[in-house]
Structures are given as structure tokens and as C-alpha cells.
Design an enzyme around this catalytic site. Structure first.
Site, mmCIF file in Angstrom:
data_model
loop_
_atom_site.group_PDB
_atom_site.id
_atom_site.type_symbol
_atom_site.label_atom_id
_atom_site.label_comp_id
_atom_site.label_asym_id
_atom_site.label_seq_id
_atom_site.Cartn_x
_atom_site.Cartn_y
_atom_site.Cartn_z
ATOM 1 C CD GLU A 140 23.761 63.309 58.949
ATOM 2 O OE1 GLU A 140 24.326 63.561 57.887
ATOM 3 O OE2 GLU A 140 23.168 62.252 59.162
ATOM 4 C CG ASP A 161 27.993 54.466 58.820
ATOM 5 O OD1 ASP A 161 27.663 55.320 57.979
ATOM 6 O OD2 ASP A 161 27.859 53.246 58.661
ATOM 7 C CG ASP A 197 26.225 59.219 59.941
ATOM 8 O OD1 ASP A 197 25.782 60.223 59.362
ATOM 9 O OD2 ASP A 197 26.534 58.166 59.354
#
Ligand SMILES: [Zn+2]
Length: 410
Positions: A274, A370, A190
Site C-alpha cells: 500500500e 488482513d 497488507d
């Protein structure tokens, strides 16, 4: 694998002046060719599909060769560099669309040109401990600072100016092939504003962002810039100094991305990240309907500008290091990863208590925000790539995406 090797050039005064002129000619060719493409597009609006005329790389190269008979200043630049400019324009138009491609202005574009033919490029020689040289067409023998071994066969060469310094970049084929899968466990990654990179293993990589000393220096330079007269030499010097500060920040960020990508791809067999969503990343600056975004502080804007640039860079470096170290890279949609519980998959904005804390309001699971997001990303990536069995902890079933969205809107 193809690799880039960049060195700082030490051009003589006449070479630097010539390189500057070549850059200017390339800029003019780019702008003229873009103008031609745009004009053609406007003419084509009134035409039927069969009668529309679109300039191509081939046609523009031919016209460039014809133009050299009348426009003698074009002859000064190496022909291949101009053709490469047209090729770059062609690629840019295909990739981004004709109307999104920028003009190359003197102020916003720094000279850059490429020699594509390795047969034209002389042998790269090491002259001493810190010096090397290579012969380039028309530019002659150029010396550069030998800061690392070349380690491969040269494919092409790019000469570029960046914040007042000239650099030479060799694209080399290092002879290595993509490594076989290394069979290590998967990891989710992340990216955030406060913690640049957090993994599902609970590891956080802290990069040095913009330092307060640099921020003060930048603010000082920008105040000075505001007072200086346009077109003056002093203003030009200030602009160059500002660019150098930014270059320093950029280099540090690149180093961080390289090192983090190396650590992640050597220790893992699959990295899940992501998918890039620029809208997502600028959301906090724009604000919502109920709470419109306030004038975003300069620091926040600066950090974000740096962050979102580093995103694409980090991803491509991750893919490159992944090929080298036998590690796959998978991107998954980023929606709601920071609001989803990694234990029970419940989605709620309230679960995110603060910047650092996550506590699920359905099952009470608590973790670093996170790290929790990284676990959610990992689960999504494993489901997408069909490797559920290798997950760290209990394997999670994949939820249909409609259900996720229903949760989020409820
Ligand atoms: Zn939960």
C-alpha cells in the site's frame, strides 16, 4: 549496491568529549544556516522575483569558510563535517520545504556527523575476534566492536550518538549489481496494527512489538521522570534510560523488517504494497464527526507511533532487498483496501465484521480480513503493472477508480 554497516564505537574519554564538541558545532552550524535561510525568505517576500536572494549550499559553504576567520571555535571541527551539515540542510529544505525543517535542539537532536571523503579515512583493520579500528580525521584512531564483516569498499563514514552510545556507520559499496528478475509469482502485502504483515498467500508475519515488560518499565521510568527536577543529573540519567528502552524496541523492529523483507523478496518476483497514507493511519485516533476520538490510551499511541515509523522503513528495506534478490516492488493507493471484497470487488464497510473477520455482504465470500486486503492490494498492483496473468487464482479485471469511489459513497 550501497550498504550500511554499523558498529558500536569504543571511544576514549577524550575522543568522546571531542566528538560531543564536533556534534555541538554541527548543530550550531545547522541552526545558523537555517536561520539565514528563513530570514532570507522573509526578506524576499517584499522583493520581485529577479531581486530575491536565496542562500544556497555553495553560498553558505563560502560564508562558513569566511566565518572561520572570526569565529575560532568553528575551526575545531573537521571542515568536511560542517560542509556535510550544510548539504544535509540543503537537501532537507528541498525535500520538506523551509518551514518544516526543524531546529536542532540539544534535547531532541543527538550528535551526528559524516566524513564524506574516503581518501581521508584510514584503512579499516580487524584487530582481533571482536575488535577493529579505523583512523578518522582529527578524531584519530577509533576502536569499534567488530560484530560483522565489512564486505566492501568504504565510501563514507558517519559517527553518531544514540541513547548515550557512540556508533560508527560505514557506507560500503559491496560490488554486487542489481539482480535480474527472479521470475517468481507476485504477492500482495497488507500491514496492520494487530498483524504487522499479512500476505495474499495467507501467510502472516508476527513481529514482537512492545512487550508488556518494556511497557511497565517505560511507565515506571516516565513516572520517575515526572518527579525529577529539570536540569538535574538524575533526570538526565532517566531520560537516557528511557531512550535505551526505545532503542531496544527500534532494533527489534528493524530486525523484523529486514527478515520479513528478505523472505518476501526471495520467494516472490513482485511485491505489491500500500502507498503510505499517514492520515489513514492516524484516523482511528482522531475519530469521526459522529464519534469523536476519545483520549487515546498510551499503549495505542505508542503502538501507532512505532507502527507508522516502521512503515517507511519497511518499504525502503523491501526495495533494497528487492534490488538484491531480483524482485520488483509496486505501491498502490491504499483507499478502501480493507473494505473491498477480493472475490467480487464489492466495497462496503459492513463487510468487515471484526478485526480479524471479513465476510462480503454481496457475495458471501469470507476470509481473514488482513489476507483479503492483501489480495485486493495484489490485484490492484498487478493491474497497475500490467502483469495480470501471473495472479494467484483467477485473474481479476481492473475496475475504473471512479466506480470504486461510487461504490464507497453509495
Ligand atoms: Zn464479494
Amino acid at each position: 549496491l550501497l550498504t550500511g554497516r554499523r558498529y558500536r564505537l569504543a571511544l576514549s574519554l577524550s575522543q568522546a568529549a571531542y566528538a560531543d564538541r564536533v556534534g555541538g558545532i554541527c548543530r550550531a552550524v545547522w541552526n545558523a544556516a537555517l536561520e539565514q535561510r528563513r530570514a532570507a525568505a522573509q526578506l524576499n517576500r517584499g522583493r520581485t522575483h529577479e531581486r530575491a536572494i536565496w542562500p544556497t549550499y555553495i553560498s553558505q559553504c563560502r560564508e562558513l569558510a569566511e566565518a572561520k576567520h572570526t569565529e575560532l571555535w568553528l575551526v575545531e571541527a573537521p571542515a568536511h563535517c560542517l560542509q556535510q551539515t550544510l548539504r544535509d540542510l540543503d537537501r532537507a529544505c528541498r525535500q520538506h520545504g523551509l518551514w518544516r525543517v526543524h531546529w536542532r535542539t540539544k534535547r531532541r537532536w543527538e550528535p551526528c556527523f559524516r566524513f564524506p571523503d574516503s581518501a581521508e579515512i584510514g584503512e579499516v583493520r580487524r584487530l582481533g575476534r571482536h575488535a577493529g579500528d579505523v583512523r578518522l580525521p582529527k578524531l584519530g584512531k577509533v576502536r569499534f566492536r567488530w560484530s560483522r564483516p565489512l564486505g566492501g569498499v568504504v565510501r563514507n563514514v558517519t559517527v553518531r550518538q544514540s541513547s548515550g552510545h557512540w556508533y560508527i556507520a560505514f557506507c560500503v559499496e559491496d560490488g554486487a549489481t542489481s539482480a535480474a528478475p527472479n521470475g517468481r509469482p507476485a504477492v500482495g502485502v497488507d500491514r496492520g496494527v494487530v498483524v504487522p504483515v499479512a500476505t495474499s498467500d495467507g501467510e502472516c508475519f508476527h513481529g514482537l512489538g512492545v512487550q508488556s515488560r518494556e511497557q511497565r518499565h517505560l511507565a515506571h521510568l516516565q513516572r520517575r521522570l515526572a518527579r525529577q527536577k529539570r536540569g538535574s543529573n538524575r533526570r538526565r540519567r532517566t531520560v537516557r534510560n528511557i531512550k535505551r528502552v526505545f532503542e531496544c524496541i527500534r532494533n527489534r523492529r528493524l530486525d523484523f523488517c529486514h527478515q520479513t523483507a528478505h523472505v518476501l523478496t526471495t520467494g516472490h518476483g513482485l511485491v505489491v504494497i500500500e502507498d503510505l497514507r499517514v492520515m489513514h493511519m492516524t484516523a482511528s485516533a482522531r475519530g469521526t464527526v459522529e464519534q469523536p476520538g476519545q483520549r487515546v490510551r498510551q499503549k495505542a499511541g505508542l503502538n501507532r507511533a512505532i507502527l507508522d515509523k516502521a512503515w517507511g522503513q519497511f518499504r525502503s528495506l523491501l526495495e533494497w532487498h528487492g534490488r538484491k534478490n531480483g524482485c520488483g516492488v509496486v505501491a498502490v493507493p491504499a483507499a478502501y483496501t480493507s473494505q473491498t471484497c477480493s472475490a467480487c470487488r464489492h466495497v462496503a464497510a459492513e463487510s468487515r465484521e471484526s478485526q480479524a473477520e471479513f465476510r462480503c455482504n454481496a457475495c458471501g465470500y469470507g476470509a481473514n480480513a488482513d489476507v483479503n486486503a492483501a489480495c485486493v492490494i495484489l490485484a490492484a498492483g498487478l493491474a497497475a503493472s500490467g502483469r495480470g496473468g501471473l495472479a494467484v487464482g483467477p485473474p481479476m479485471k481492473r475496475q475504473p477508480p471512479e466506480q470504486d469511489l461510487a461504490y464507497a459513497t453509495a
